[in-house]
Design a protein around this motif. Structure first.
Motif, PDB file in Angstrom:
ATOM      1  N   GLY A  10       0.813  -1.213   0.000  1.00  0.00           N
ATOM      2  CA  GLY A  10       0.000   0.000   0.000  1.00  0.00           C
ATOM      3  C   GLY A  10       0.847   1.264   0.000  1.00  0.00           C
ATOM      4  N   LEU A  11       1.942   1.246   0.748  1.00  0.00           N
ATOM      5  CA  LEU A  11       2.836   2.414   0.775  1.00  0.00           C
ATOM      6  C   LEU A  11       3.525   2.624  -0.573  1.00  0.00           C
ATOM      7  CD1 LEU A  11       4.426   2.044   4.330  1.00  0.00           C
ATOM      8  CD2 LEU A  11       2.815   3.811   3.552  1.00  0.00           C
ATOM      9  N   VAL A  12       3.926   1.543  -1.215  1.00  0.00           N
ATOM     10  CA  VAL A  12       4.539   1.661  -2.540  1.00  0.00           C
ATOM     11  C   VAL A  12       3.501   2.177  -3.545  1.00  0.00           C
ATOM     12  CG1 VAL A  12       5.668   0.418  -4.440  1.00  0.00           C
ATOM     13  CG2 VAL A  12       6.331  -0.047  -2.067  1.00  0.00           C
ATOM     14  N   ALA A  13       2.278   1.695  -3.448  1.00  0.00           N
ATOM     15  CA  ALA A  13       1.211   2.199  -4.325  1.00  0.00           C
ATOM     16  C   ALA A  13       0.982   3.692  -4.086  1.00  0.00           C
ATOM     17  CB  ALA A  13      -0.085   1.420  -4.090  1.00  0.00           C
ATOM     18  N   ALA A  14       0.957   4.107  -2.827  1.00  0.00           N
ATOM     19  CA  ALA A  14       0.773   5.529  -2.501  1.00  0.00           C
ATOM     20  C   ALA A  14       1.933   6.365  -3.025  1.00  0.00           C
ATOM     21  CB  ALA A  14       0.615   5.707  -0.994  1.00  0.00           C
ATOM     22  N   LEU A  15       3.145   5.846  -2.915  1.00  0.00           N
ATOM     23  CA  LEU A  15       4.319   6.545  -3.442  1.00  0.00           C
ATOM     24  C   LEU A  15       4.171   6.793  -4.935  1.00  0.00           C
ATOM     25  CD1 LEU A  15       7.268   7.591  -3.290  1.00  0.00           C
ATOM     26  CD2 LEU A  15       7.981   5.199  -3.614  1.00  0.00           C
ATOM     27  N   HIS A  16       3.721   5.776  -5.658  1.00  0.00           N
ATOM     28  CA  HIS A  16       3.593   5.929  -7.108  1.00  0.00           C
ATOM     29  C   HIS A  16       2.401   6.806  -7.482  1.00  0.00           C
ATOM     30  CE1 HIS A  16       6.997   3.681  -8.525  1.00  0.00           C
ATOM     31  NE2 HIS A  16       6.859   2.990  -7.398  1.00  0.00           N
ATOM     32  N   ALA A  17       1.380   6.821  -6.672  1.00  0.00           N
ATOM     33  CA  ALA A  17       0.279   7.764  -6.905  1.00  0.00           C
ATOM     34  C   ALA A  17       0.777   9.199  -6.688  1.00  0.00           C
ATOM     35  CB  ALA A  17      -0.894   7.456  -5.979  1.00  0.00           C
ATOM     36  N   TYR A  18       1.606   9.396  -5.672  1.00  0.00           N
ATOM     37  CA  TYR A  18       2.195  10.722  -5.420  1.00  0.00           C
ATOM     38  C   TYR A  18       3.084  11.137  -6.592  1.00  0.00           C
ATOM     39  CZ  TYR A  18       5.310  14.269  -3.556  1.00  0.00           C
ATOM     40  OH  TYR A  18       6.043  15.410  -3.394  1.00  0.00           O
ATOM     41  N   ILE A  19       3.889  10.217  -7.099  1.00  0.00           N
ATOM     42  CA  ILE A  19       4.747  10.528  -8.242  1.00  0.00           C
ATOM     43  C   ILE A  19       3.894  10.904  -9.451  1.00  0.00           C
ATOM     44  CG2 ILE A  19       6.448   9.587  -9.857  1.00  0.00           C
ATOM     45  CD1 ILE A  19       7.509   7.885  -7.494  1.00  0.00           C
ATOM     46  N   LEU A  20       2.771  10.209  -9.652  1.00  0.00           N
ATOM     47  CA  LEU A  20       1.849  10.566 -10.734  1.00  0.00           C
ATOM     48  C   LEU A  20       1.427  12.023 -10.601  1.00  0.00           C
ATOM     49  CD1 LEU A  20      -1.193   8.784 -12.178  1.00  0.00           C
ATOM     50  CD2 LEU A  20      -1.534  10.947 -11.039  1.00  0.00           C
ATOM     51  N   VAL A  21       0.976  12.416  -9.432  1.00  0.00           N
ATOM     52  CA  VAL A  21       0.519  13.801  -9.210  1.00  0.00           C
ATOM     53  C   VAL A  21       1.664  14.780  -9.441  1.00  0.00           C
ATOM     54  CG1 VAL A  21      -0.337  15.414  -7.460  1.00  0.00           C
ATOM     55  CG2 VAL A  21      -1.349  13.135  -7.654  1.00  0.00           C
ATOM     56  N   PRO A  48       5.786  17.566 -21.021  1.00  0.00           N
ATOM     57  CA  PRO A  48       5.136  16.418 -21.683  1.00  0.00           C
ATOM     58  C   PRO A  48       5.801  15.079 -21.350  1.00  0.00           C
ATOM     59  CG  PRO A  48       5.423  18.223 -23.237  1.00  0.00           C
ATOM     60  CD  PRO A  48       6.200  18.580 -21.997  1.00  0.00           C
ATOM     61  N   ILE A  49       7.113  15.071 -21.248  1.00  0.00           N
ATOM     62  CA  ILE A  49       7.825  13.834 -20.899  1.00  0.00           C
ATOM     63  C   ILE A  49       7.492  13.437 -19.469  1.00  0.00           C
ATOM     64  CG2 ILE A  49      10.117  12.826 -20.559  1.00  0.00           C
ATOM     65  CD1 ILE A  49      11.081  14.791 -22.772  1.00  0.00           C
ATOM     66  N   ALA A  50       7.488  14.415 -18.570  1.00  0.00           N
ATOM     67  CA  ALA A  50       7.171  14.133 -17.167  1.00  0.00           C
ATOM     68  C   ALA A  50       5.745  13.603 -17.027  1.00  0.00           C
ATOM     69  CB  ALA A  50       7.353  15.392 -16.319  1.00  0.00           C
ATOM     70  N   ALA A  51       4.809  14.176 -17.773  1.00  0.00           N
ATOM     71  CA  ALA A  51       3.419  13.711 -17.705  1.00  0.00           C
ATOM     72  C   ALA A  51       3.315  12.255 -18.157  1.00  0.00           C
ATOM     73  CB  ALA A  51       2.517  14.604 -18.552  1.00  0.00           C
ATOM     74  N   ASN A  52       4.078  11.894 -19.187  1.00  0.00           N
ATOM     75  CA  ASN A  52       4.089  10.509 -19.655  1.00  0.00           C
ATOM     76  C   ASN A  52       4.640   9.584 -18.579  1.00  0.00           C
ATOM     77  OD1 ASN A  52       5.686   8.202 -21.249  1.00  0.00           O
ATOM     78  ND2 ASN A  52       3.909   8.833 -22.440  1.00  0.00           N
ATOM     79  N   GLN A  53       5.721   9.984 -17.925  1.00  0.00           N
ATOM     80  CA  GLN A  53       6.288   9.198 -16.832  1.00  0.00           C
ATOM     81  C   GLN A  53       5.287   9.072 -15.694  1.00  0.00           C
ATOM     82  OE1 GLN A  53      10.949  10.524 -17.345  1.00  0.00           O
ATOM     83  NE2 GLN A  53       9.857  11.219 -15.575  1.00  0.00           N
ATOM     84  N   GLY A  54       4.593  10.165 -15.405  1.00  0.00           N
ATOM     85  CA  GLY A  54       3.594  10.147 -14.340  1.00  0.00           C
ATOM     86  C   GLY A  54       2.489   9.149 -14.626  1.00  0.00           C
ATOM     87  N   LEU A  55       2.069   9.095 -15.878  1.00  0.00           N
ATOM     88  CA  LEU A  55       1.018   8.148 -16.253  1.00  0.00           C
ATOM     89  C   LEU A  55       1.477   6.709 -15.997  1.00  0.00           C
ATOM     90  CD1 LEU A  55      -1.797   7.739 -17.486  1.00  0.00           C
ATOM     91  CD2 LEU A  55      -0.678   7.652 -19.719  1.00  0.00           C
ATOM     92  N   TYR A  56       2.707   6.402 -16.350  1.00  0.00           N
ATOM     93  CA  TYR A  56       3.229   5.052 -16.088  1.00  0.00           C
ATOM     94  C   TYR A  56       3.284   4.756 -14.599  1.00  0.00           C
ATOM     95  CZ  TYR A  56       4.377   4.322 -20.973  1.00  0.00           C
ATOM     96  OH  TYR A  56       4.302   4.151 -22.329  1.00  0.00           O
ATOM     97  N   ASN A  57       3.655   5.748 -13.797  1.00  0.00           N
ATOM     98  CA  ASN A  57       3.652   5.552 -12.348  1.00  0.00           C
ATOM     99  C   ASN A  57       2.237   5.296 -11.840  1.00  0.00           C
ATOM    100  OD1 ASN A  57       6.360   5.842 -10.926  1.00  0.00           O
ATOM    101  ND2 ASN A  57       6.445   7.458 -12.464  1.00  0.00           N
ATOM    102  N   GLY A  58       1.264   5.928 -12.457  1.00  0.00           N
ATOM    103  CA  GLY A  58      -0.128   5.672 -12.107  1.00  0.00           C
ATOM    104  C   GLY A  58      -0.535   4.240 -12.409  1.00  0.00           C
TER     105      GLY A  58
END
Length: 120
Positions: A10-21, A48-58
């Motif tokens: 759950g913490l790893v999932a939250a971390l990646h949700a934070y990275i998405l944001v 645009p590159i960061a947004a793409n990375q964020g989507l993958y983290n999501g």
């Protein structure tokens, strides 16, 4: 041990949700720029590159949540798969972009993966 594993996943999932944001919505604001020390112009150019990375983290976050709510054996297998993806992405990011990624992404993912495997 299963509770510890679930909390870590759950913490790893939250971390990646934070990275998405951070990467999709805050990249050009102070928190996003501060991540890499970018000035406003560089943040704008790389948004645009960061947004793409964020989507993958999501996607990683979504997969980990799926693994937490799915019944076994699917839940276990999904957690192992997505945590393995987190670890590989973290190691690759550390080698190609910034060594801090090893500790911020790969290490938490590896700890959660070890806990999931130990809880089995």
């Amino acid at each position: 041990m299963e509770i510890v594993a679930n909390v870590l996943v759950g913490l790893v999932a939250a971390l990646h949700a934070y990275i998405l944001v951070l990467e999709m919505f805050l990249w050009q604001k102070k928190p996003g720029r501060g991540l890499h020390g970018f000035d406003p112009e560089m943040a704008r150019a790389t948004a645009p590159i960061a947004a793409n990375q964020g989507l993958y983290n999501g996607f990683l976050a979504a997969g980990l949540v799926w693994g937490l709510i799915a019944a076994d054996p699917t839940g276990f297998r999904v957690q192992v798969f997505f945590l393995s993806c987190v670890v590989v992405a973290g190691v690759f990011g550390a080698v190609t972009a910034n060594r801090r990624i090893l500790f911020a992404q790969a290490l938490p993912g590896a700890l959660a993966l070890a806990a999931v495997l130990a809880a089995r």
